[in-house]
Write a protein that holds these residues in place. Structure first.
Motif, PDB file in Angstrom:
ATOM      1  N   SER A  64      -5.224  -6.207  10.193  1.00  0.00           N
ATOM      2  CA  SER A  64      -6.293  -5.834   8.467  1.00  0.00           C
ATOM      3  C   SER A  64      -6.788  -6.525   8.113  1.00  0.00           C
ATOM      4  O   SER A  64      -8.533  -6.408   7.916  1.00  0.00           O
ATOM      5  CB  SER A  64      -4.704  -5.776   7.543  1.00  0.00           C
ATOM      6  N   PHE A  65      -7.048  -8.251   8.599  1.00  0.00           N
ATOM      7  CA  PHE A  65      -7.991  -9.449   8.038  1.00  0.00           C
ATOM      8  C   PHE A  65      -7.747 -10.171   8.865  1.00  0.00           C
ATOM      9  O   PHE A  65      -7.086 -10.968   9.202  1.00  0.00           O
ATOM     10  CB  PHE A  65      -8.095  -8.977   6.557  1.00  0.00           C
ATOM     11  N   TYR A 122      -5.060 -14.912   0.065  1.00  0.00           N
ATOM     12  CA  TYR A 122      -4.710 -16.433   0.766  1.00  0.00           C
ATOM     13  C   TYR A 122      -2.676 -15.788   0.138  1.00  0.00           C
ATOM     14  O   TYR A 122      -1.568 -16.066   0.364  1.00  0.00           O
ATOM     15  CB  TYR A 122      -4.972 -16.827   0.290  1.00  0.00           C
ATOM     16  N   LEU A 123      -2.939 -15.538  -0.821  1.00  0.00           N
ATOM     17  CA  LEU A 123      -1.647 -14.926  -1.943  1.00  0.00           C
ATOM     18  C   LEU A 123      -0.824 -14.079  -1.020  1.00  0.00           C
ATOM     19  O   LEU A 123       0.582 -14.067  -0.946  1.00  0.00           O
ATOM     20  CB  LEU A 123      -2.039 -14.033  -3.328  1.00  0.00           C
ATOM     21  N   LEU A 124      -1.419 -13.308  -0.106  1.00  0.00           N
ATOM     22  CA  LEU A 124      -0.604 -11.799   0.236  1.00  0.00           C
ATOM     23  C   LEU A 124       0.707 -12.504   1.760  1.00  0.00           C
ATOM     24  O   LEU A 124       1.281 -12.214   1.841  1.00  0.00           O
ATOM     25  CB  LEU A 124      -1.331 -11.215   0.868  1.00  0.00           C
ATOM     26  N   ILE A 125      -0.745 -13.258   2.586  1.00  0.00           N
ATOM     27  CA  ILE A 125       0.182 -13.814   3.743  1.00  0.00           C
ATOM     28  C   ILE A 125       1.105 -15.418   3.552  1.00  0.00           C
ATOM     29  O   ILE A 125       1.790 -15.671   4.109  1.00  0.00           O
ATOM     30  CB  ILE A 125      -0.212 -14.086   4.841  1.00  0.00           C
ATOM     31  N   SER A 126       1.403 -15.658   1.851  1.00  0.00           N
ATOM     32  CA  SER A 126       1.670 -16.662   1.483  1.00  0.00           C
ATOM     33  C   SER A 126       3.377 -16.748   1.780  1.00  0.00           C
ATOM     34  O   SER A 126       3.922 -15.509   1.286  1.00  0.00           O
ATOM     35  CB  SER A 126       1.532 -17.840   0.246  1.00  0.00           C
ATOM     36  N   ASP A 127       4.031 -17.721   1.441  1.00  0.00           N
ATOM     37  CA  ASP A 127       5.813 -17.354   1.705  1.00  0.00           C
ATOM     38  C   ASP A 127       5.992 -17.998  -0.336  1.00  0.00           C
ATOM     39  O   ASP A 127       5.307 -18.015  -1.049  1.00  0.00           O
ATOM     40  CB  ASP A 127       6.520 -18.667   2.009  1.00  0.00           C
ATOM     41  N   ASN A 128       6.427 -17.511  -0.901  1.00  0.00           N
ATOM     42  CA  ASN A 128       7.610 -17.315  -1.986  1.00  0.00           C
ATOM     43  C   ASN A 128       7.156 -18.291  -2.833  1.00  0.00           C
ATOM     44  O   ASN A 128       6.638 -18.646  -3.823  1.00  0.00           O
ATOM     45  CB  ASN A 128       8.720 -17.138  -2.175  1.00  0.00           C
ATOM     46  N   ASN A 132       0.821  -1.352  -0.007  1.00  0.00           N
ATOM     47  CA  ASN A 132       0.092  -0.236  -0.144  1.00  0.00           C
ATOM     48  C   ASN A 132       0.890   1.557  -0.188  1.00  0.00           C
ATOM     49  O   ASN A 132       0.300   2.563  -0.459  1.00  0.00           O
ATOM     50  CB  ASN A 132      -0.955   0.016   1.586  1.00  0.00           C
ATOM     51  N   SER A 133       2.260   1.045   0.280  1.00  0.00           N
ATOM     52  CA  SER A 133       3.187   2.153   0.366  1.00  0.00           C
ATOM     53  C   SER A 133       3.838   2.474  -0.976  1.00  0.00           C
ATOM     54  O   SER A 133       4.501   2.702  -1.592  1.00  0.00           O
ATOM     55  CB  SER A 133       4.345   2.098   1.652  1.00  0.00           C
TER      56      SER A 133
END
Length: 271
Positions: free
Chosen positions: A179-180, A199-205, A92-93
């Motif tokens: 956040s959620f 799910y995409l944001l919190i996952s590892d690579n 977001n930044s």
């Protein structure tokens, strides 16, 4: 009436019997011939109409999964070339969060996905997208020249173009933050676009690569071929990219054939 008159009348009647039979047979044969000719011209006219309506070039792509290829059928094996695109996601930044390299090798019919978020990639992006691409090319001995940059909000907006996604959840998720909140069970799940985004944001690579693989599987299907233009519009409206309409059309033509031939395109997530 004398027997002689009766005999003459019967002879006269029998005399014309063969001609009547011939006449009936000839009439039936004529009807059959006329019917066959009419039948032939009817189907010829139908074929003519079909040729005017159906686009042979479009039909060729849809027939690519046929076991017996016709001369109008495009073979998947005839596709050649390489395609490499870097997808960057900013927080977001507007700071670097992660990037994903999607490499498509049409000669070997492979697509591979690899995600990066190491500090060196963050530093490279801070110097500009060209520095990030140079680093990826150096690390992978590749020749990436296409990119697309998402922000969190634009990624969410793009994913919302599809109502749901079939995503394999690698582990039970019980994520709670300011956040959620996200709670998911392990296994193949039908996630809505918001769940997929979170799910995409919190996952590892590696898990991100798996999720992106599933997202591509959901978008590049035979059922979605007519929606490819809409997918591109949503993509273009939600990214800063250097992928032109011509570039997309060239790539889309190849991906359509893959989508039809395999029903779904199966990218490989790599570590």
């Amino acid at each position: 009436m004398s027997s002689n008159k009766i005999f003459k009348k019967e002879r006269k009647h029998k005399k014309w019997q063969p001609y009547v039979k011939y006449l009936i047979i000839a009439s039936i044969a004529a009807c059959l011939v006329i019917g066959l000719i009419s039948f032939f011209f009817f189907f010829k006219s139908v074929d003519y109409d079909i040729d005017n309506i159906v686009d042979v070039s479009t039909t060729a792509a849809y027939e690519a999964n046929s076991e017996e290829e016709t001369e109008n059928t495009v073979s998947v094996k005839s596709l050649t070339g390489l395609s490499r695109v870097v997808f960057v996601v900013l927080n977001n930044s507007k700071e670097f969060d992660f990037c994903t390299l999607v490499s498509t090798d049409y000669d070997n019919q492979e697509m591979k996905i690899k995600t990066y978020d190491d500090i060196e990639y963050q530093n490279a992006y801070s110097e500009g997208i060209s520095s990030l691409i140079s680093l990826i090319n150096k690390e992978n001995e590749s020749s990436v020249d296409k990119y697309a940059i998402f922000t969190y909000s634009s990624l969410r907006a793009f994913l919302s173009e599809n109502k749901s996604y079939d995503i394999y959840v690698t582990d039970d998720i019980n994520y709670h933050s300011e956040s959620f909140i996200l709670e998911l069970s392990n296994g193949l799940q039908e996630l809505n676009s918001e769940q997929t985004y979170k799910y995409l944001l919190i996952s590892d690579n590696y898990t991100r690569s798996l999720i992106l693989s599933d997202i591509i599987n959901n978008l590049l299907t035979a059922d979605n071929i007519d929606k490819f233009d809409d997918i591109y519009k949503a993509f273009a409206n939600n990214t800063d990219n250097n992928i032109s309409v011509i570039d997309f059309d060239n790539e889309a033509d190849k991906l359509k054939i893959y989508a039809v031939a395999y029903d779904k395109f199966y990218p490989e997530a790599i570590v």
